[in-house]
Design a protein around this motif. Structure first.
Motif, PDB file in Angstrom:
ATOM      1  N   GLU A 132      -2.238 -68.433 -37.267  1.00  0.00           N
ATOM      2  CA  GLU A 132      -3.520 -67.938 -36.610  1.00  0.00           C
ATOM      3  C   GLU A 132      -2.677 -68.151 -34.844  1.00  0.00           C
ATOM      4  N   GLY A 133      -2.982 -66.936 -34.417  1.00  0.00           N
ATOM      5  CA  GLY A 133      -2.785 -67.192 -32.720  1.00  0.00           C
ATOM      6  C   GLY A 133      -1.324 -66.511 -32.576  1.00  0.00           C
ATOM      7  N   GLN A 134      -0.548 -66.240 -33.492  1.00  0.00           N
ATOM      8  CA  GLN A 134       0.869 -65.547 -33.429  1.00  0.00           C
ATOM      9  C   GLN A 134       0.609 -64.088 -33.386  1.00  0.00           C
ATOM     10  N   PRO A 135       1.566 -63.252 -32.586  1.00  0.00           N
ATOM     11  CA  PRO A 135       1.732 -62.059 -32.795  1.00  0.00           C
ATOM     12  C   PRO A 135       2.144 -61.468 -34.034  1.00  0.00           C
ATOM     13  N   TRP A 136       1.974 -60.075 -34.270  1.00  0.00           N
ATOM     14  CA  TRP A 136       2.307 -59.797 -35.694  1.00  0.00           C
ATOM     15  C   TRP A 136       3.814 -60.087 -36.084  1.00  0.00           C
ATOM     16  N   TYR A 137       4.824 -59.821 -35.174  1.00  0.00           N
ATOM     17  CA  TYR A 137       6.141 -59.962 -35.227  1.00  0.00           C
ATOM     18  C   TYR A 137       6.474 -61.547 -35.609  1.00  0.00           C
ATOM     19  N   GLY A 138       5.721 -62.542 -34.783  1.00  0.00           N
ATOM     20  CA  GLY A 138       5.833 -64.034 -34.968  1.00  0.00           C
ATOM     21  C   GLY A 138       5.176 -64.271 -36.388  1.00  0.00           C
ATOM     22  N   LYS A 139       4.431 -63.499 -36.808  1.00  0.00           N
ATOM     23  CA  LYS A 139       3.782 -63.790 -38.134  1.00  0.00           C
ATOM     24  C   LYS A 139       4.836 -63.717 -39.245  1.00  0.00           C
ATOM     25  N   ILE A 140       5.426 -62.573 -39.028  1.00  0.00           N
ATOM     26  CA  ILE A 140       6.497 -61.979 -40.009  1.00  0.00           C
ATOM     27  C   ILE A 140       7.521 -62.859 -40.093  1.00  0.00           C
ATOM     28  N   VAL A 141       8.084 -63.203 -38.848  1.00  0.00           N
ATOM     29  CA  VAL A 141       9.440 -64.102 -38.750  1.00  0.00           C
ATOM     30  C   VAL A 141       9.010 -65.713 -39.269  1.00  0.00           C
ATOM     31  N   THR A 142       7.841 -66.068 -38.798  1.00  0.00           N
ATOM     32  CA  THR A 142       7.512 -67.396 -39.456  1.00  0.00           C
ATOM     33  C   THR A 142       7.319 -67.361 -40.809  1.00  0.00           C
ATOM     34  N   THR A 143       6.694 -66.447 -41.248  1.00  0.00           N
ATOM     35  CA  THR A 143       6.299 -66.222 -42.798  1.00  0.00           C
ATOM     36  C   THR A 143       7.719 -66.016 -43.568  1.00  0.00           C
ATOM     37  N   LEU A 144       8.758 -65.458 -43.276  1.00  0.00           N
ATOM     38  CA  LEU A 144      10.068 -65.258 -43.821  1.00  0.00           C
ATOM     39  C   LEU A 144      10.810 -66.459 -43.733  1.00  0.00           C
ATOM     40  N   PHE A 145      10.574 -67.382 -42.659  1.00  0.00           N
ATOM     41  CA  PHE A 145      11.264 -68.378 -42.119  1.00  0.00           C
ATOM     42  C   PHE A 145      10.913 -69.660 -42.978  1.00  0.00           C
TER      43      PHE A 145
END
Length: 606
Positions: free
Chosen positions: A411-424
């Motif tokens: 929550e609160g992360q930009p879409w690019y951040g959500k994708i990177v965090t998810t894959l990470f």
């Protein structure tokens, strides 16, 4: 004319050659051991100016001995040109020692310090000399083992040798971390030193102490060295044993290296080990450059600290160690939302956990040229399995994490951040140990799925752990073949031998049993914490599976473990690094003959 002069020199030196070279060989061992001891004493304990001067003189005289030894070897060699070609690495080291010796004794400076200062790393100049001496220690160790037939001295199972080598590195690391100069407090308890060493060598990343706050730069350097040695995957260790100890290879290593034995004959030369080390250093160097560029210099007190942190992240990332020397690691506010930095670290531990022989198959220029030239030739069977299941598990983990944590940790992360965090998060759970979200705050379904990902682990022959994706792939194919009533296990239009299927299930069973025993032991050692509510059953299970799979993520239990609990985790990390099947083969009884078969038996199953 020159050839005739050289021939006359060779004739005059012939009678004394064996005597002189033998003398220097023995002196070399004595000086090497003495010098390593002096370096340990110099860097491990506090000294006054007089002691420092005396110790530095001893080190300098040791350097002088190796310069003299090199000159003697050069003079006594019948073909000096060939000698320079054969010993190019030694020639470079000796040239460096001569240049630095002249600069230090006549100009009272070290050129390597000046070089780093010239590059802009002012804070790195004072400690750069340590790297010169570490580089020289590596050279000394290589020379001690060079061309020595240890098979005449020892008779030992190669799998046992592999196990003892890992154990030996852990013991040495523990001893170094116990030295007063390695920690800011002047020392840490033995159990914590052993835990830190075992976690570094097994490239797990679980820590009972704060690496960033408790260790000095020297301690960080020791930890970095242990990570690099431990991160050299099992293929590199096996190749090293072939080239140095001449013992052959163990059960686990032999299975991993089948493709090389059948196709390239790398094991007969130093090419394989050299290639692994070269690729490792190249990938780590590229990672270092990208990380150095992406980290904000304002975060660090000096350019030297910026440099070292970047090196540490690159090595720890590629070797799947999950250890950092930055406060709070990748959860540090300064890098928490640096998604470019996260992407580079993600790429590093993806490559490090994939498996070096499979990287060779995909990325080696020669393999690429062969596939372009021969259109019918594709990736090797093992590469296909590893690539398919690595990507499949990465996607599955990402879908589960993104779905269940979208309105929580994401929550609160930009879409690019959500994708990177998810894959990470999906990738790091299988092998790396880094985390950009609070693992302890994740929902229970996510933690349970992460347990599955940790259990499967990384690619065979990589620096990761678990049962390995190839093992999981073989088991899945076996189940599918059974459901479809097929007589053989098939995958990617290939038939998998029954022996390989049985080995996959053996690894699975051994891993299950090992975790059950370890979890049961932790339930005993951490009973008080469980009863008080300080931790839960899922914390205990997660902690042990993470250790046994050499992953290194935790819900926060590690620093709170009892002393007995810490030793349970140490054993889990060690077995996870060596491999359950390797230990099983070592402990199992060797049958005298396999050329028999009992009458068939039948029973109901299911």
């Amino acid at each position: 004319m020159l050839d005739k002069i050289r021939e006359q020199i060779n004739l005059k030196l012939y009678d004394s050659k064996n005597r002189v070279t033998s003398l220097f060989s023995w002196l070399h061992i004595i000086v090497a051991v003495s010098m390593i001891g002096v370096l340990v004493y110099y860097y491990g304990f506090p000294h006054d100016d007089g002691e420092k001067y005396a110790l530095l003189r001893i080190i300098e005289y040791s350097f002088g001995f190796y310069v003299l030894r090199y000159v003697v070897q050069f003079v006594y060699d019948y073909s000096p040109k060939d000698f320079l070609r054969r010993n190019w690495f030694e020639s470079v080291v000796i040239a460096l020692l001569i240049v630095e010796g002249i600069a230090y004794n006549f100009f009272n400076t070290m050129l390597i310090s000046k070089f780093f200062i010239w590059l802009g790393f002012e804070g790195f100049g004072d400690v750069s000399n340590i790297f010169v001496q570490l580089f020289f220690i590596i050279y000394i160790v290589a020379e001690v083992f060079k061309k020595r037939d240890f098979n005449m001295w020892f008779k030992i199972h190669p799998g046992l040798l592999f196990t003892f080598s890992i154990l030996g590195i852990i013991v040495i690391g523990t001893g170094l971390l116990l030295l007063p100069e390695m920690t800011l407090a002047g020392g840490i308890p033995f159990t914590d030193a052993l835990f830190t060493s075992a976690s570094s060598v097994s490239v797990t990343g679980l820590m009972t102490v704060d690496v960033s706050a408790d260790f000095t730069f020297k301690g960080h350097l020791v930890i970095l060295f242990l990570i690099q040695i431990g991160g050299l995957n099992t293929i590199a260790f096996a190749a090293l044993y072939l080239l140095v100890a001449k013992f052959g290879i163990g059960v686990k290593q032999d299975e991993i290296m089948e493709d090389y034995v059948n196709n390239e004959s790398f094991l007969g030369t130093s090419n394989m080990f050299t290639k692994i080390v070269l690729w490792t250093l190249i990938i780590e160097f590229i990672g270092f450059l990208l990380i150095f560029a992406l980290l904000d210099p304002a975060m660090f007190p000096s350019s030297g600290d910026h440099f070292f942190q970047s090196v540490f992240y690159a090595i720890s990332g590629f070797n799947n160690a999950g250890i950092t020397v930055m406060s709070d690691g990748m959860m540090n506010e300064a890098v928490l939302h640096n998604y470019g930095f996260h992407s580079v670290v993600l790429a590093l531990f993806f490559l490090g956990g994939f498996g070096m022989i499979y990287l060779f198959d995909i990325l080696d220029p020669r393999s690429i040229r062969e596939r372009l030239k021969m259109k019918w030739k594709g990736l090797q069977f093992g590469t296909k399995i590893t690539l398919f299941y690595t990507l499949l598990l990465l996607v599955l983990g990402a879908v589960v994490f993104f779905t269940l944590e979208f309105d929580k940790s994401l929550e609160g992360q930009p879409w690019y951040g959500k994708i990177v965090t998810t894959l990470f998060s999906s990738m790091t759970t299988r092998n790396a140990g880094f985390n950009t979200v609070d693992i302890g705050s994740l929902s229970l379904p996510v933690l349970v799925f992460f347990l599955f990902l940790m259990f499967v682990g990384a690619g065979s022959g990589s620096s990761g752990g678990g049962i390995r994706v190839s093992t999981f792939g073989v088991m899945v194919s076996s189940v599918l073949s059974t459901i479809r009533r097929k007589p053989y296990t098939e995958m990617f239009k290939r038939t998998i031998s029954n022996d390989l299927v049985l080995k996959a299930y053996s690894i699975f069973i051994f891993f299950i049993v090992g975790n059950l025993i370890g979890i049961f032991a932790l339930l005993i050692t951490e009973q008080e914490a469980l009863e008080s509510g300080a931790c839960s059953l899922i914390d205990i299970i997660f902690e042990h599976v993470s250790a046994a799979s050499t992953v290194g993520i935790s819900t926060g239990l590690t620093p709170e473990l009892t002393t007995a609990g810490k030793y349970v985790i140490i054993v889990a990390m060690f077995i996870g690094r060596v491999g359950t099947l390797t230990l099983a083969y070592l402990l199992g009884k060797q049958v005298l003959s396999k050329n028999y078969k009992y009458p068939s038996g039948h029973t109901m199953v299911g």
